[in-house]
Design an enzyme around this catalytic site. Structure first.
Site, short mmCIF file in Angstrom:
data_model
loop_
_atom_site.label_atom_id
_atom_site.label_comp_id
_atom_site.label_asym_id
_atom_site.label_seq_id
_atom_site.Cartn_x
_atom_site.Cartn_y
_atom_site.Cartn_z
N ASN A 10 5.25 3.32 34.18
CA ASN A 10 4.06 2.84 33.12
C ASN A 10 3.64 1.67 35.02
OD1 ASN A 10 1.92 0.75 32.01
ND2 ASN A 10 3.03 0.52 30.22
N ARG A 101 2.14 7.06 32.81
CA ARG A 101 0.45 6.58 32.69
C ARG A 101 -0.49 6.05 32.66
NH1 ARG A 101 -0.53 -0.03 30.21
NH2 ARG A 101 -2.63 0.97 28.51
N HIS A 190 -5.18 2.49 24.29
CA HIS A 190 -4.57 2.79 23.44
C HIS A 190 -3.93 3.66 22.72
CE1 HIS A 190 -4.57 -1.56 22.28
NE2 HIS A 190 -3.82 -1.89 24.11
N LEU A 219 -2.18 -3.27 17.04
CA LEU A 219 -2.67 -5.28 17.31
C LEU A 219 -1.90 -5.55 17.83
CD1 LEU A 219 -3.30 -5.43 12.99
CD2 LEU A 219 -4.67 -5.44 15.26
N GLY A 220 -2.11 -6.02 18.89
CA GLY A 220 -0.97 -6.43 20.50
C GLY A 220 -1.26 -7.19 20.84
N ASN A 221 -1.28 -7.34 21.85
CA ASN A 221 -1.94 -8.55 22.68
C ASN A 221 -3.44 -8.42 23.35
OD1 ASN A 221 -2.08 -11.16 23.56
ND2 ASN A 221 -1.30 -10.37 25.70
N ARG A 251 -8.29 -11.72 24.95
CA ARG A 251 -9.97 -11.45 24.40
C ARG A 251 -11.03 -11.29 23.67
NH1 ARG A 251 -7.29 -5.76 26.26
NH2 ARG A 251 -5.70 -6.06 27.14
N ASP A 292 -0.65 -16.34 21.08
CA ASP A 292 0.74 -15.59 20.23
C ASP A 292 0.57 -16.19 19.05
OD1 ASP A 292 2.69 -14.65 19.28
OD2 ASP A 292 4.27 -15.09 20.75
N VAL A 341 1.57 -7.29 16.78
CA VAL A 341 1.21 -8.15 15.99
C VAL A 341 1.49 -7.33 14.38
CG1 VAL A 341 -0.44 -9.46 14.10
CG2 VAL A 341 -0.38 -9.83 16.81
N GLY A 342 1.07 -6.49 14.77
CA GLY A 342 0.67 -5.17 13.77
C GLY A 342 2.27 -4.49 12.78
N ASN A 344 4.81 -6.96 13.20
CA ASN A 344 5.79 -8.11 12.87
C ASN A 344 5.23 -9.05 11.80
OD1 ASN A 344 8.57 -7.35 14.77
ND2 ASN A 344 6.74 -7.66 16.02
N GLU A 394 5.00 4.16 23.31
CA GLU A 394 3.81 5.15 23.84
C GLU A 394 4.28 5.71 25.17
OE1 GLU A 394 1.81 1.02 23.81
OE2 GLU A 394 0.05 2.18 24.64
P1 AMP Z 1 2.77 -6.58 22.05
O1 AMP Z 1 1.56 -6.32 23.48
O2 AMP Z 1 2.33 -4.95 21.69
O3 AMP Z 1 3.77 -6.65 22.73
O4 AMP Z 1 1.97 -7.80 21.27
C1 AMP Z 1 2.31 -9.02 22.12
C2 AMP Z 1 2.00 -9.63 20.95
O5 AMP Z 1 2.69 -9.21 19.42
C3 AMP Z 1 2.53 -11.26 20.91
O6 AMP Z 1 1.60 -11.61 22.14
C4 AMP Z 1 2.80 -12.19 20.09
O7 AMP Z 1 1.45 -12.28 19.04
C5 AMP Z 1 2.83 -10.83 18.89
N1 AMP Z 1 4.28 -10.76 18.13
C6 AMP Z 1 5.60 -10.30 18.01
N2 AMP Z 1 6.36 -10.90 17.42
C7 AMP Z 1 5.88 -11.25 16.69
C8 AMP Z 1 6.05 -11.78 15.25
N3 AMP Z 1 7.10 -11.30 14.89
N4 AMP Z 1 5.11 -12.65 14.30
C9 AMP Z 1 4.10 -12.60 14.29
N5 AMP Z 1 3.50 -11.55 16.01
C10 AMP Z 1 3.98 -11.07 16.69
#
Ligand code: AMP
Length: 408
Positions: A10, A101, A190, A219-221, A251, A292, A341-342, A344, A394
């Protein structure tokens, strides 16, 4: 003996993530990250061999070093040295394929594709649609080809899963000729994650993907939603670029396009400045200063009103898409949460479906907050629609697709 290993690459503009997997089981043999490629000062490499857990949870075998990294070729060679030190390798006869990727495949690439000159030229032609990502992806592919021209290089596109979206969902209501000339339409991103998660969700329900309709919430960054009908994507929230749709870490997601004209006319901002505003200083960060979700929730609980508003805007948008995709699909069997996010943020999941019993959606808080990893249901048994948490992977999906292609 057939080769069974797949190296997944990647490549970002200044980074290279890699994972070596043994297929078809998907066992991780090594993972690594090379950063600060082509930047001033030394680059950095972190390599984690198997047995220390590719998620970085383990410790002992992890190796880290600083080194000069003028370009992607140097980064991949360094990764190759680390793999070789573990008895693995870029030129090993065990290597069945290198899976790359690639962010933008336009409408051309609907499936994973073995790279040849024609494919490289087409990915190049798509650069205007992904000016930051596709050149980095191309650099990774060209470098890997130069180092090992004998192993098949497979491009797996972020957009591919979305190429089944019908025109009525993919077309923007603008002048059709302008749209055609400049290839303006909804592509979605995605896709590798939405494909993986929707399939895993069907498995969790004990059904085949063709039998179920799933709304996947990555739901990530970066964040996007997808409506998947019988295994085929029929709508997604990202558009021409990954800027559209949900509120993300930095964003904006959806805004009135006239905000851009307004900022240009009234604030005298340039296109580049507005681009930077909407991509890097918006979303959760724009609303409250933090991107975050952990920090947003912590501040909200401490009574911070900006964090509260950021959370509420995030949730409002998410629920709007959830409702929209219930309408798009007609019948929904499951809603799946994934990515940082999704997977955790229990609070986000709770808020996303609160009060939606009339749509058949509910969450069992005991299941929602249980300290469990892996795919799981968090809805009560009586609920008409299953709500699931399905960790995305992924790299495993890219390896699976690449391995299947070279063994077809
Ligand atoms: P990703 O892009 O999938 O790696 O997601 C990263 C984002 O996940 C981080 O910027 C956080 O906002 C969120 N995140 C990671 N761990 C947690 C957690 N334990 N609780 C809430 N949000 C989390």
């Amino acid at each position: 003996m057939n080769a069974t290993q797949v190296l997944v690459l990647n490549s970002g503009s200044s980074s290279l993530k890699y994972q070596l997997l043994d297929m078809p089981a998907g066992r991780r043999l090594a993972t690594g990250l090379v950063e600060r490629i082509g930047e001033d000062g030394p680059g950095r490499l972190v390599h984690t061999p198997a047995g220390t857990n590719g998620d970085g949870d383990g410790d002992s075998g992890r190796r880290e070093r600083e080194l000069p990294l003028p370009d992607h070729a140097a980064a991949l060679r360094a990764a190759g040295e680390e793999l070789a030190a573990d008895g693995l390798g870029l030129d090993s006869p065990e290597l069945a394929a290198i899976g790359h990727r690639v962010v933008h495949g336009g409408r051309t690439f609907t499936e994973p594709t073995v790279v040849d000159e024609r494919v490289l030229a087409e990915i190049e032609r798509l650069v205007p649609l992904a000016p930051l990502h596709n050149p980095a992806n191309l650099a990774g592919i060209r470098t890997a080809l130069a180092i090992n021209p004998d192993v098949p290089q497979v491009a797996v596109f972020d957009t591919a899963f979305h190429t089944t979206i019908p025109d009525h969902a993919a077309c923007y209501a603008i002048d059709a000729e302008v749209a055609a000339e400049h290839r303006i339409r909804r592509y979605g991103f995605h896709g590798t994650s939405h494909a993986f998660v929707s399939r895993r969700t069907a498995e969790l329900l004990g059904r085949r993907p063709e039998e179920v309709n799933v709304i996947t919430l990555h739901l990530g960054n970066g964040a996007s939603a997808a409506a998947v009908a019988g295994g085929r994507c029929v709508d997604t929230s990202m558009g021409l670029t990954p800027l559209q749709g949900l509120v993300m870490g930095t964003r904006s997601g959806d805004i009135d396009p006239a905000v851009v004209f307004h900022l240009s006319r009234v604030a005298g901002m340039s296109v580049a400045e507005i681009d930077e505003l909407l991509n890097s200083r918006s979303g959760l960060r724009g609303l409250c200063g933090d991107n975050d979700m952990r920090e947003v929730v912590r501040r909200m609980d401490a009574g911070d009103t900006r964090a509260r508003l950021a959370f509420d805007v995030y949730i409002h948008r998410l629920r709007s898409y959830l409702g929209a995709y219930v309408a798009v699909l007609g019948r929904v069997d499951a809603v799946a949460f994934t990515a940082g996010v999704g997977e955790n943020a229990t609070r986000v999941r709770t808020a996303a479906v609160a009060g939606l019993d009339a749509l058949g959606l509910a969450i069992d808080e005991r299941l929602n907050t249980a300290a469990v990893r892996g795919p799981r249901l968090i809805s009560p048994e009586y609920a008409r629609v299953a709500v699931a948490v399905v960790p995305t992977d992924e790299e495993l999906e890219i390896a699976t697709q690449a391995f299947a292609l070279v063994n077809a």
